[in-house]
Design an enzyme around this catalytic site. Sequence first.
Site, PDB file in Angstrom:
ATOM      1  CG  ASP A 136      -3.315   4.129   3.788  1.00 46.91           C
ATOM      2  OD1 ASP A 136      -4.380   3.976   4.407  1.00 46.91           O
ATOM      3  OD2 ASP A 136      -3.050   3.546   2.715  1.00 46.91           O
ATOM      4  CD1 TRP A 180      -2.242  -2.229   1.588  1.00 49.98           C
ATOM      5  CD2 TRP A 180      -3.034  -1.097  -0.176  1.00 49.98           C
ATOM      6  NE1 TRP A 180      -3.251  -2.968   1.028  1.00 49.98           N
ATOM      7  CE2 TRP A 180      -3.763  -2.296  -0.051  1.00 49.98           C
ATOM      8  CE3 TRP A 180      -3.355  -0.227  -1.223  1.00 49.98           C
ATOM      9  CZ2 TRP A 180      -4.796  -2.646  -0.938  1.00 49.98           C
ATOM     10  CZ3 TRP A 180      -4.378  -0.570  -2.087  1.00 49.98           C
ATOM     11  CH2 TRP A 180      -5.087  -1.765  -1.945  1.00 49.98           C
ATOM     12  CE  LYS A 219      -8.803  -2.739   3.434  1.00 50.06           C
ATOM     13  NZ  LYS A 219      -8.159  -1.809   2.532  1.00 50.06           N
TER      14      LYS A 219
HETATM   15  C1  LIG Z   1      -7.466  -1.347   1.446  1.00 48.99           C
HETATM   16  C2  LIG Z   1      -6.372  -0.362   1.553  1.00 48.99           C
HETATM   17  C3  LIG Z   1      -6.216   0.692   0.631  1.00 48.99           C
HETATM   18  C4  LIG Z   1      -7.101   0.841  -0.573  1.00 48.99           C
HETATM   19  O1  LIG Z   1      -8.351   1.251  -0.206  1.00 48.99           O
HETATM   20  P1  LIG Z   1      -9.492   1.550  -1.291  1.00 48.99           P
HETATM   21  O2  LIG Z   1     -10.582   2.051  -0.420  1.00 48.99           O
HETATM   22  O3  LIG Z   1      -9.790   0.261  -1.983  1.00 48.99           O
HETATM   23  O4  LIG Z   1      -8.985   2.577  -2.234  1.00 48.99           O
HETATM   24  C5  LIG Z   1      -5.202   1.587   0.843  1.00 48.99           C
HETATM   25  N1  LIG Z   1      -4.367   1.485   1.880  1.00 48.99           N
HETATM   26  C6  LIG Z   1      -4.477   0.470   2.784  1.00 48.99           C
HETATM   27  C7  LIG Z   1      -3.523   0.402   3.920  1.00 48.99           C
HETATM   28  C8  LIG Z   1      -5.477  -0.478   2.632  1.00 48.99           C
HETATM   29  O5  LIG Z   1      -5.582  -1.469   3.526  1.00 48.99           O
END
Ligand SMILES: *Cc1c(COP(=O)(O)O)cnc(C)c1O
Length: 361
Positions: free
Chosen positions: A172, A102, A196
């Site tokens: 993030d 990511w 999540k």
């Molecule tokens: C799932 C995830 C993403 C991507 O998220 P989207 O909502 O599908 O764009 C980005 N960063 C992390 C750490 C993730 O777990």
Amino acid sequence: MSRAFNFSAGPATLPESVLRQAQAEMLEWRDSGASIVEHSHRGAEFIAVAAEAEADLRTLMAIPDDYAVLFLGGGATTQQALIPLNFAAAGQTVDYVVTGHWSKTAIKQAKPYVAVNTAASGEAGGFRDIPARDTWQLSKDAAYVHITANETIHGVEYRDVPDVGDVPLVADFSSSIASEPVDVSKYAVIYAGAQKNLGPVGVTVVIVRRDLLERAGQNRADIFDYRSHLKGESMLNTPPTWNWYMLGLNVKWMLAEGGVAEFARRNAEKAALLYSAIDGSGGYYRNEVAPAVRSRMNVPFFLHDEALDKPFLSEAKATGLMALKGHRALGGMRASIYHAMPVEGAKALADFMQDFKQRHG
Ligand SMILES: *Cc1c(COP(=O)(O)O)cnc(C)c1O
């Protein structure tokens, strides 16, 4: 009906009580004559739902007043492009620390707009560790430093906030938001897709220190401008109302369960159950991440013999343990144990792992 323990990495399991409440309110929300999905986002009903979700999230995460909270569409990936557009000048240098899949996505989305400096990367070591802070090569005039608080695929997680001085720290938190008490004031931006740890897919939370919004950023359309979203109270265009409502129910549930302190306790307990099942298996199962930075949210692991992957997955499913297949980038298994996964779910998986080993050992 029998709901399995669902270890999906996202969209992920939600609390049964939240699903039941949504079900009960699906046809008509609180004597309003319509489902919340059918109300205008500009109507009093939805505005109340939206405001309550924000207030509850602020309480849950102890978000200070000098931070704005946005509820946007587009997922975390869209924010990875909007962050450089909003907070850096065209071509300005930004620092990224690469700890897994990511972090690389974040760089890919930023590259068209800024000069990305990879300040540190765990790639040579297979992303099994987080590069020590004193090895980071930070730039002199970076607009910000970007980190990925928890790597959902590689299973590595920061266990402390890296000190980057006065440079804004952007993180993030898609797969670890509100999973333990966090001092929001140590970050300039925290962003997370909801799917999540906070609710269903379709709404993304962006927590941003208000002074950062005064930065000029780059030439961009109104719809890509965080200032406009703030001014429009995240309703610049039609927001993902149902997802926002579901996030609100989920946050309320988290508060009622005891808040982030209680979830930190549960998350640590679940992770300990799984890592000790792996480490105590005498090599039958393995996770190669440095113990100090093992993720409390996503536990990737491998069986000692790949040929056992298929029976492991099918027997797990028959036992009521679903979605354990690892990400295609890594193979093997992955157990995602977000807030809505009860401790009993992790216990059931740990027991199954031991039982599987005995039967196939
Ligand atoms: C799932 C995830 C993403 C991507 O998220 P989207 O909502 O599908 O764009 C980005 N960063 C992390 C750490 C993730 O777990």
